[in-house]
Design a protein around this motif. Structure first.
Motif, PDB file in Angstrom:
ATOM      1  N   SER A  11      32.703  39.180  32.884  1.00 53.53           N
ATOM      2  CA  SER A  11      33.542  39.357  34.072  1.00 53.53           C
ATOM      3  C   SER A  11      32.726  40.136  35.113  1.00 53.53           C
ATOM      4  O   SER A  11      31.547  40.477  34.881  1.00 53.53           O
ATOM      5  CB  SER A  11      34.844  40.078  33.708  1.00 53.53           C
ATOM      6  OG  SER A  11      34.583  41.439  33.478  1.00 53.53           O
ATOM      7  N   THR A  60      32.717  43.167  35.943  1.00 58.50           N
ATOM      8  CA  THR A  60      32.206  44.458  35.458  1.00 58.50           C
ATOM      9  C   THR A  60      30.907  44.275  34.671  1.00 58.50           C
ATOM     10  O   THR A  60      30.001  45.122  34.736  1.00 58.50           O
ATOM     11  CB  THR A  60      33.279  45.159  34.595  1.00 58.50           C
ATOM     12  OG1 THR A  60      34.498  45.197  35.346  1.00 58.50           O
ATOM     13  CG2 THR A  60      32.882  46.576  34.236  1.00 58.50           C
ATOM     14  N   THR A  95      39.003  46.319  46.308  1.00 63.93           N
ATOM     15  CA  THR A  95      40.201  45.521  46.030  1.00 63.93           C
ATOM     16  C   THR A  95      41.453  46.366  45.793  1.00 63.93           C
ATOM     17  O   THR A  95      42.566  45.919  46.041  1.00 63.93           O
ATOM     18  CB  THR A  95      39.920  44.656  44.777  1.00 63.93           C
ATOM     19  OG1 THR A  95      38.611  44.102  44.894  1.00 63.93           O
ATOM     20  CG2 THR A  95      40.904  43.532  44.628  1.00 63.93           C
ATOM     21  N   ASP A 128      28.692  45.820  44.927  1.00 65.71           N
ATOM     22  CA  ASP A 128      29.791  45.083  44.314  1.00 65.71           C
ATOM     23  C   ASP A 128      30.360  44.176  45.394  1.00 65.71           C
ATOM     24  O   ASP A 128      30.959  44.649  46.359  1.00 65.71           O
ATOM     25  CB  ASP A 128      30.846  46.079  43.819  1.00 65.71           C
ATOM     26  CG  ASP A 128      32.133  45.400  43.339  1.00 65.71           C
ATOM     27  OD1 ASP A 128      32.371  44.240  43.699  1.00 65.71           O
ATOM     28  OD2 ASP A 128      32.900  46.062  42.623  1.00 65.71           O
TER      29      ASP A 128
END
Ligand SMILES: Cc1ncc(COP(=O)(O)O)c(C=O)c1O
Length: 384
Positions: free
Chosen positions: A62, A64, A142, A168
């Protein structure tokens, strides 16, 4: 009514039927010529999407996992890093960096506000001994719907000369312009369940030449996420380990769809839907957490003084089959979030806003003109 489910959260995002059908194909061997062709096409299109000639590597992970790859491949224990912290995901970078024994200096802003690039400039200019090895920034935060000013922060990093910029871009890649080569971004991490319009399971890391130089001397332990192995394999249109073949079929299809739409059109669609969301929310008498000049084009965070955020989500889900996201950590129960990232159209937003208005009415939020939200969104769509 069954099968009317609408996903309006900032990931996982809706998946086009064409992508789902591509994934429904029988898996093929990952060491075959046919699969090499898939990798070759996907790699070329990932470079297009990332606006870079750097390596863009695909991981079974994912977002992360992609972030972790961005740390363990380029840094060593004790390295001094600056981490911008203004929400759950940017805090994750700091926690992760500490877990790997880095010397973390946080540059913070209140949740709901963007990071101040000046604070990066001051720290970087003061670092005449060149001890700061990386500045780590979450582009679209987010948890709050805040867009950080990556371009300006990156300019300060470039003036420093030696420090890497690690980004990110989990909810900004594919949602707004992120010209990796033009800006000279070193490490950019993202994940498939966001702007890519693919289910969760694939992580992506774009790596610059400067980052590869750091890779040569970086001492943090790495194995499954050792990007050197991914680089070698990708150059031969292969993968170091067994990839999720069916997700790769989905990605192949979604990237074709993105190329057909074109980068400019994709960015314009996200901008239009973001503006419509914000205008509609104001017209409904609710509050926006992020300021206009730092609004993410992936997600809008909203609060209401009169109505509890989770009750809104619950009615939206039960009555209209529309999934909205809640607040995280200290914002739990205080905000709700509308995701408008990836395969989201003007129609999806109009449906969401009209349903939200009916929900608010049911929950006793009376201070709005009927149809005000949809009218405000329609005005934006009519103008753009
Ligand atoms: C900005 C940001 N960073 C990182 C992540 C973590 O990604 P994942 O849940 O795919 O590991 C997310 C997930 O929502 C995100 O939005």
């Amino acid at each position: 009514m069954d099968d009317k489910y609408m996903l309006m959260i900032p990931g996982p995002t809706p998946v086009p039927e064409r992508v789902l059908l591509a994934q429904a194909n029988h898996p093929i061997g990952h060491r075959t010529a046919a699969f090499s062709e898939v990798i070759a096409e996907v790699t070329e299109n990932l470079n297009w999407l990332h606006q870079t000639e750097n390596n863009v590597l695909t991981l079974t992970a994912s977002g992360t996992g992609a972030m972790e790859a961005g740390i363990v491949n380029f840094l060593s224990p004790g390295d001094h890093v600056l981490v911008g912290c203004n929400g759950k995901f940017s805090d994750r970078w700091a926690e992760m960096s500490e877990a790997f024994g880095l010397n973390v200096e946080r540059i913070t802003a209140e949740w709901g506000q963007p990071l101040d690039p000046e604070q990066f400039r001051e720290k970087l200019e003061a670092d005449t001994n060149k001890q700061i090895k990386a500045a780590i920034v979450t582009h679209s935060e987010t948890s709050t719907g805040v867009l950080n000013d990556l371009e300006t922060i990156n300019r300060h990093v470039k003036n420093h000369g030696q420090c890497l910029i690690i980004v990110d871009a989990v909810t900004s890649l594919g949602a707004l312009n992120l010209p990796i080569d033009r800006w000279g971004l070193d490490v950019v991490a993202s994940g498939s369940q966001k702007g890519y319009m693919v289910p969760p399971g694939l992580g992506f890391v774009a790596v610059s030449e400067k980052a590869w130089e750091a890779y040569e001397t970086a001492k943090l332990p790495r194995y499954y996420l050792d990007l050197g192995m991914y680089r070698k394999a990708t150059e031969k249109n292969s993968t170091p380990f067994t990839p999720p073949i069916n997700l790769m079929f989905g990605l192949q299809t979604s990237l074709r769809m993105m190329r057909a739409e074109g980068l400019e059109n994709i960015f314009a669609r996200h901008q239009r839907v973001t503006k419509a969301t914000r205008e509609a929310i104001r017209a409904l008498g609710l509050s926006l957490l992020a300021p206009d000049d730092a609004a993410s084009t992936a997600v809008t965070a909203i609060s209401s003084e009169n109505v509890e955020a989770n009750r809104i989500r619950s009615v939206m889900q039960k009555q209209f089959d529309i999934e909205l996201a809640g607040g995280q950590n200290q914002l739990k129960g205080k905000i709700f979030r509308i995701g408008h990232l990836g395969f989201v159209s003007d129609r999806d937003l109009l449906t969401t806003i009209s349903s939200l208005e009916l929900t608010l009415r049911e929950l006793g939020h009376e201070s709005m003109t009927p149809g005000a939200g949809a009218a405000a969104a329609s005005r934006v769509f009519a103008q753009s």
